[in-house]
Design an enzyme around this catalytic site. Sequence first.
Site, PDB file in Angstrom:
ATOM      1  N   HIS A  62     -38.185 -12.479   0.725  1.00  0.00           N
ATOM      2  CA  HIS A  62     -39.515 -11.917   0.957  1.00  0.00           C
ATOM      3  C   HIS A  62     -39.786 -11.876   2.458  1.00  0.00           C
ATOM      4  O   HIS A  62     -39.024 -12.436   3.246  1.00  0.00           O
ATOM      5  CB  HIS A  62     -40.592 -12.709   0.214  1.00  0.00           C
ATOM      6  CG  HIS A  62     -40.724 -14.139   0.647  1.00  0.00           C
ATOM      7  ND1 HIS A  62     -39.693 -15.050   0.570  1.00  0.00           N
ATOM      8  CD2 HIS A  62     -41.778 -14.833   1.161  1.00  0.00           C
ATOM      9  CE1 HIS A  62     -40.107 -16.218   1.017  1.00  0.00           C
ATOM     10  NE2 HIS A  62     -41.364 -16.123   1.384  1.00  0.00           N
ATOM     11  N   HIS A  64     -41.900 -13.265   4.551  1.00  0.00           N
ATOM     12  CA  HIS A  64     -42.586 -14.311   5.327  1.00  0.00           C
ATOM     13  C   HIS A  64     -41.714 -14.639   6.540  1.00  0.00           C
ATOM     14  O   HIS A  64     -40.486 -14.677   6.432  1.00  0.00           O
ATOM     15  CB  HIS A  64     -42.797 -15.572   4.472  1.00  0.00           C
ATOM     16  CG  HIS A  64     -44.082 -15.530   3.685  1.00  0.00           C
ATOM     17  ND1 HIS A  64     -44.293 -16.306   2.574  1.00  0.00           N
ATOM     18  CD2 HIS A  64     -45.217 -14.804   3.877  1.00  0.00           C
ATOM     19  CE1 HIS A  64     -45.518 -16.050   2.098  1.00  0.00           C
ATOM     20  NE2 HIS A  64     -46.092 -15.150   2.865  1.00  0.00           N
ATOM     21  N   ASP A  66     -40.769 -17.250   8.131  1.00  0.00           N
ATOM     22  CA  ASP A  66     -39.723 -18.287   8.117  1.00  0.00           C
ATOM     23  C   ASP A  66     -38.422 -17.791   7.468  1.00  0.00           C
ATOM     24  O   ASP A  66     -37.372 -18.369   7.674  1.00  0.00           O
ATOM     25  CB  ASP A  66     -40.216 -19.590   7.453  1.00  0.00           C
ATOM     26  CG  ASP A  66     -40.780 -19.421   6.058  1.00  0.00           C
ATOM     27  OD1 ASP A  66     -41.322 -18.340   5.746  1.00  0.00           O
ATOM     28  OD2 ASP A  66     -40.681 -20.381   5.252  1.00  0.00           O
ATOM     29  N   HIS A  67     -38.495 -16.682   6.725  1.00  0.00           N
ATOM     30  CA  HIS A  67     -37.306 -16.169   6.029  1.00  0.00           C
ATOM     31  C   HIS A  67     -36.656 -14.969   6.713  1.00  0.00           C
ATOM     32  O   HIS A  67     -35.533 -14.609   6.362  1.00  0.00           O
ATOM     33  CB  HIS A  67     -37.665 -15.801   4.582  1.00  0.00           C
ATOM     34  CG  HIS A  67     -38.095 -16.996   3.796  1.00  0.00           C
ATOM     35  ND1 HIS A  67     -37.304 -17.567   2.823  1.00  0.00           N
ATOM     36  CD2 HIS A  67     -39.220 -17.754   3.871  1.00  0.00           C
ATOM     37  CE1 HIS A  67     -37.937 -18.622   2.328  1.00  0.00           C
ATOM     38  NE2 HIS A  67     -39.100 -18.760   2.946  1.00  0.00           N
ATOM     39  N   ASP A 211     -38.703 -18.442  -2.274  1.00  0.00           N
ATOM     40  CA  ASP A 211     -39.971 -19.173  -2.440  1.00  0.00           C
ATOM     41  C   ASP A 211     -40.593 -18.726  -3.759  1.00  0.00           C
ATOM     42  O   ASP A 211     -40.865 -17.542  -3.945  1.00  0.00           O
ATOM     43  CB  ASP A 211     -40.941 -18.822  -1.302  1.00  0.00           C
ATOM     44  CG  ASP A 211     -40.518 -19.428   0.031  1.00  0.00           C
ATOM     45  OD1 ASP A 211     -39.431 -20.022   0.095  1.00  0.00           O
ATOM     46  OD2 ASP A 211     -41.291 -19.304   1.011  1.00  0.00           O
ATOM     47  N   HIS A 269     -35.743 -25.665   1.025  1.00  0.00           N
ATOM     48  CA  HIS A 269     -37.066 -25.246   1.488  1.00  0.00           C
ATOM     49  C   HIS A 269     -38.008 -26.464   1.445  1.00  0.00           C
ATOM     50  O   HIS A 269     -39.075 -26.445   0.847  1.00  0.00           O
ATOM     51  CB  HIS A 269     -37.605 -24.092   0.623  1.00  0.00           C
ATOM     52  CG  HIS A 269     -38.702 -23.310   1.280  1.00  0.00           C
ATOM     53  ND1 HIS A 269     -40.020 -23.689   1.216  1.00  0.00           N
ATOM     54  CD2 HIS A 269     -38.684 -22.167   2.024  1.00  0.00           C
ATOM     55  CE1 HIS A 269     -40.757 -22.800   1.882  1.00  0.00           C
ATOM     56  NE2 HIS A 269     -39.970 -21.878   2.382  1.00  0.00           N
TER      57      HIS A 269
HETATM   58 ZN   LIG Z   1     -40.791 -20.023   3.062  1.00  0.00          ZN
HETATM   59 ZN   LIG Z   2     -42.913 -17.676   1.607  1.00  0.00          ZN
END
Ligand SMILES: [Zn+2]
Ligand SMILES: [Zn+2]
Length: 306
Positions: A62, A64, A66-67, A211, A269
Amino acid sequence: MSLRVIFLGTSGAIPTVERSLPATLIQRGREMLMFDCGEGVQRQMVKARVGFHRRMKIFLSHLHGDHVLGLPGLLQTMALMDRKVKLEVYGPEGMKAFLQCVRESLQFGLTFPVEIHEILDAGQVCSEAEYAVEAAKSNHVIPSFAYAFVEKPRPGKFYPEKARALGIPEGELWSKLQHAETVTLADGRIVNPEAVTGDLRRGRKIVYSGDTRPFRGFARFAAGADLLVHDSTFDDALSDKAEEDGHSTPGQAAHLAKASKVKKLVLTHISARYTGSSLLLEQARAIFAETVVANDFLVLELPLSE
Ligand SMILES: [Zn+2]
Ligand SMILES: [Zn+2]
């Protein structure tokens, strides 16, 4: 064919002294498949000595930060190292615009082609001769996918004595039968590979949750996996927070592992609030014994099944 999983980043949202941002790498022979691409991933790759020139596919769960924020840096490093081999990137809608925008703003040129595949729906997202990758819609706070890497079945074990008994001459015909091809002998007889080989051998399966909260259909999606890599951001006592933020707890991941009869569960995670992993491990193992908590640079080998 060797198959291993290397955990390059195992934190969630914020990096810590011990944990880099999410990136899970499958190394299959000379090829690499990366799931999520957290910031600083190229340095983690240097440390893990996996190289930058191999055949590679990246799958983003996805959009976000952090990814995905590791992707621009990784592309730039690869270009500086004069990569020539095409790179394929798979992920949700919006990824193309994100990369376009970064490339225009930073004005960096690439030395290799990047092929972007935006995934609009669940189902198979790529299929190669020996494996496929499937996506399932997961349940996070923005559109998100879980992925399953699945090897195609291998031809069964070859029995030379059966081939000899049928009068099949050694050489090219044996080789074809070993590769599951039907052959015609000099005298006109037709021999199916099943006559001289055992049953098809199942390939290996690795599932990556991204996530997600627990969601309907995930147990079926992950069924029988050799390895399930699962979101375990918060411990069981914080299940309300996990629900609110679209994440899972060790207990939830373990229930899923049990229901889908996977061989091994890996929790990843991990929220920056946990300095050790014993609490998370304890909660998961109470439900599913074959659990480990990932650390950066953990390597898990998956041997071929017979
Ligand atoms: Zn994340
Ligand atoms: Zn996320």
